[in-house]
Design an enzyme around this catalytic site. Structure first.
Site, PDB file in Angstrom:
ATOM      1  N   PHE A  47      28.075 -19.445 -50.362  1.00 48.15           N
ATOM      2  CA  PHE A  47      29.320 -19.556 -51.138  1.00 48.15           C
ATOM      3  C   PHE A  47      30.492 -19.573 -50.165  1.00 48.15           C
ATOM      4  CE2 PHE A  47      31.002 -19.296 -55.462  1.00 48.15           C
ATOM      5  CZ  PHE A  47      32.351 -19.336 -55.143  1.00 48.15           C
ATOM      6  N   ARG A  96      42.108 -20.073 -50.887  1.00 47.47           N
ATOM      7  CA  ARG A  96      42.330 -21.431 -50.387  1.00 47.47           C
ATOM      8  C   ARG A  96      43.160 -21.428 -49.107  1.00 47.47           C
ATOM      9  NH1 ARG A  96      40.871 -25.130 -54.535  1.00 47.47           N
ATOM     10  NH2 ARG A  96      41.300 -24.425 -56.665  1.00 47.47           N
ATOM     11  N   ASP A 111      38.075 -22.534 -52.895  1.00 50.68           N
ATOM     12  CA  ASP A 111      38.467 -21.313 -53.617  1.00 50.68           C
ATOM     13  C   ASP A 111      37.292 -20.574 -54.242  1.00 50.68           C
ATOM     14  OD1 ASP A 111      37.976 -23.322 -55.733  1.00 50.68           O
ATOM     15  OD2 ASP A 111      38.835 -21.822 -57.077  1.00 50.68           O
ATOM     16  N   GLU A 119      37.560 -35.708 -49.555  1.00 47.82           N
ATOM     17  CA  GLU A 119      37.057 -34.542 -50.308  1.00 47.82           C
ATOM     18  C   GLU A 119      36.831 -33.362 -49.379  1.00 47.82           C
ATOM     19  OE1 GLU A 119      36.616 -33.051 -52.897  1.00 47.82           O
ATOM     20  OE2 GLU A 119      35.771 -34.176 -54.554  1.00 47.82           O
ATOM     21  N   ASP A 120      36.944 -32.170 -49.905  1.00 46.30           N
ATOM     22  CA  ASP A 120      36.662 -30.983 -49.095  1.00 46.30           C
ATOM     23  C   ASP A 120      35.154 -30.725 -49.015  1.00 46.30           C
ATOM     24  OD1 ASP A 120      36.787 -30.484 -51.823  1.00 46.30           O
ATOM     25  OD2 ASP A 120      37.339 -28.390 -51.596  1.00 46.30           O
ATOM     26  N   LYS A 132      42.189 -29.688 -55.948  1.00 45.94           N
ATOM     27  CA  LYS A 132      43.108 -29.063 -55.012  1.00 45.94           C
ATOM     28  C   LYS A 132      42.443 -28.806 -53.667  1.00 45.94           C
ATOM     29  CE  LYS A 132      44.751 -26.317 -58.841  1.00 45.94           C
ATOM     30  NZ  LYS A 132      44.481 -25.012 -59.472  1.00 45.94           N
ATOM     31  N   GLY A 133      41.109 -28.746 -53.657  1.00 44.49           N
ATOM     32  CA  GLY A 133      40.396 -28.275 -52.480  1.00 44.49           C
ATOM     33  C   GLY A 133      40.665 -29.056 -51.208  1.00 44.49           C
ATOM     34  N   ASP A 145      28.794 -31.060 -53.103  1.00 44.00           N
ATOM     35  CA  ASP A 145      27.829 -30.032 -53.464  1.00 44.00           C
ATOM     36  C   ASP A 145      26.710 -30.737 -54.252  1.00 44.00           C
ATOM     37  OD1 ASP A 145      26.723 -27.606 -54.229  1.00 44.00           O
ATOM     38  OD2 ASP A 145      28.600 -26.693 -54.792  1.00 44.00           O
TER      39      ASP A 145
HETATM   40  C1  PRP Z   1      35.083 -28.950 -55.803  1.00 39.76           C
HETATM   41  C2  PRP Z   1      35.253 -29.918 -54.647  1.00 39.76           C
HETATM   42  C3  PRP Z   1      34.650 -31.182 -55.166  1.00 39.76           C
HETATM   43  C4  PRP Z   1      33.574 -30.693 -56.106  1.00 39.76           C
HETATM   44  C5  PRP Z   1      32.248 -30.786 -55.413  1.00 39.76           C
HETATM   45  O1  PRP Z   1      36.176 -29.130 -56.650  1.00 39.76           O
HETATM   46  O2  PRP Z   1      36.597 -30.092 -54.275  1.00 39.76           O
HETATM   47  O3  PRP Z   1      35.590 -31.957 -55.864  1.00 39.76           O
HETATM   48  O4  PRP Z   1      33.872 -29.330 -56.413  1.00 39.76           O
HETATM   49  O5  PRP Z   1      31.220 -30.340 -56.252  1.00 39.76           O
HETATM   50  P1  PRP Z   1      30.049 -31.282 -56.786  1.00 39.76           P
HETATM   51  O6  PRP Z   1      29.567 -32.098 -55.618  1.00 39.76           O
HETATM   52  O7  PRP Z   1      29.026 -30.271 -57.253  1.00 39.76           O
HETATM   53  O8  PRP Z   1      30.568 -32.105 -57.893  1.00 39.76           O
HETATM   54  P2  PRP Z   1      36.553 -28.154 -57.845  1.00 39.76           P
HETATM   55  O9  PRP Z   1      36.135 -28.786 -59.127  1.00 39.76           O
HETATM   56  O10 PRP Z   1      36.077 -26.766 -57.540  1.00 39.76           O
HETATM   57  O11 PRP Z   1      38.141 -28.206 -57.865  1.00 39.76           O
HETATM   58  P3  PRP Z   1      39.196 -27.796 -56.738  1.00 39.76           P
HETATM   59  O12 PRP Z   1      39.101 -28.853 -55.659  1.00 39.76           O
HETATM   60  O13 PRP Z   1      40.495 -27.842 -57.445  1.00 39.76           O
HETATM   61  O14 PRP Z   1      38.844 -26.421 -56.216  1.00 39.76           O
END
Ligand code: PRP
Length: 186
Positions: A157, A170, A164, A104-105, A47-48, A108
């Site tokens: 963070f 969000r 979120d 992608e948002d 969703k991000g 990480d």
């Molecule tokens: C977040 C973000 C990426 C992922 C990045 O999604 O949107 O998809 O984490 O993290 P990484 O590089 O450590 O894999 P999340 O799973 O929190 O879902 P969301 O987008 O629904 O909040």
């Protein structure tokens, strides 16, 4: 979890609305130029990425199609990545032979995109690139080539503009840093 507060819980603004607007316009212009001669398919990872995608697609001035996936790497209020990637919603249409950009948002650890790149490559697109608004290189566990990057950010963070904590925050229009006491790390 206590009731979130959209002002009091924010330690600082890391990326302002103005900075976001300018960066999205810049990325949109680059994508419009790079894909001028071929239709573009954006794959947004929910969703991000929702606000970023909504703004980015309107900053792109060439024809494009859109598809949505939803994946999850974090469970509930857990702030550390588990390395586990689940596909909650798959593509609606084939991307075979298409020029695809994943939107992608945040990147990480890179585990989510590492998995997604392999998954989407298996569907035989003509090309596959990554557009990520935020890059948090300090936490990277696997190498990811980011073709279109918004901001490189420190290991804080972050919430807002799609990001979120426990599904809240969000809807903030900027990227903020969450007060550590909110997620119990003070
Ligand atoms: C977040 C973000 C990426 C992922 C990045 O999604 O949107 O998809 O984490 O993290 P990484 O590089 O450590 O894999 P999340 O799973 O929190 O879902 P969301 O987008 O629904 O909040």
């Amino acid at each position: 979890m206590r009731t979130p507060h959209l002002v009091d819980d924010i330690a600082e603004v890391l990326v302002s609305e103005d900075q976001l607007r300018h960066k999205v316009a810049e990325l949109g212009a680059r994508l419009s130029a790079d894909y001028a001669s071929r239709p573009l398919t954006l794959v947004s990872v929910l969703k991000g990425s929702l606000p970023f995608m909504a703004d980015l697609m309107r900053a792109i001035t060439i024809p494009l199609t859109l598809d949505l996936m939803e994946v999850s790497s974090y469970g509930g209020a857990v702030t550390q990545t588990s390395g586990l990637v689940r596909i909650l919603k798959d593509l609606s249409a084939s991307i075979e032979g298409k020029d695809v950009v994943i939107v992608e948002d945040i990147i990480d650890t890179g585990l989510t995109l590492n998995y997604l790149m392999r998954y989407l490559r298996g569907k035989n697109p003509q090309s596959l690139k990554i557009c990520a608004l935020l890059d948090k290189p300090a936490r990277r566990l696997v190498d990811i080539d980011i073709d279109y990057r918004g901001f490189s950010i420190p290991d804080r963070f972050v919430i807002g503009y799609g990001l979120d904590y426990a599904e809240f925050y969000r809807n903030l229009p900027f990227i903020g840093v969450l007060r550590p006491e909110v997620y119990g790390a003070s």
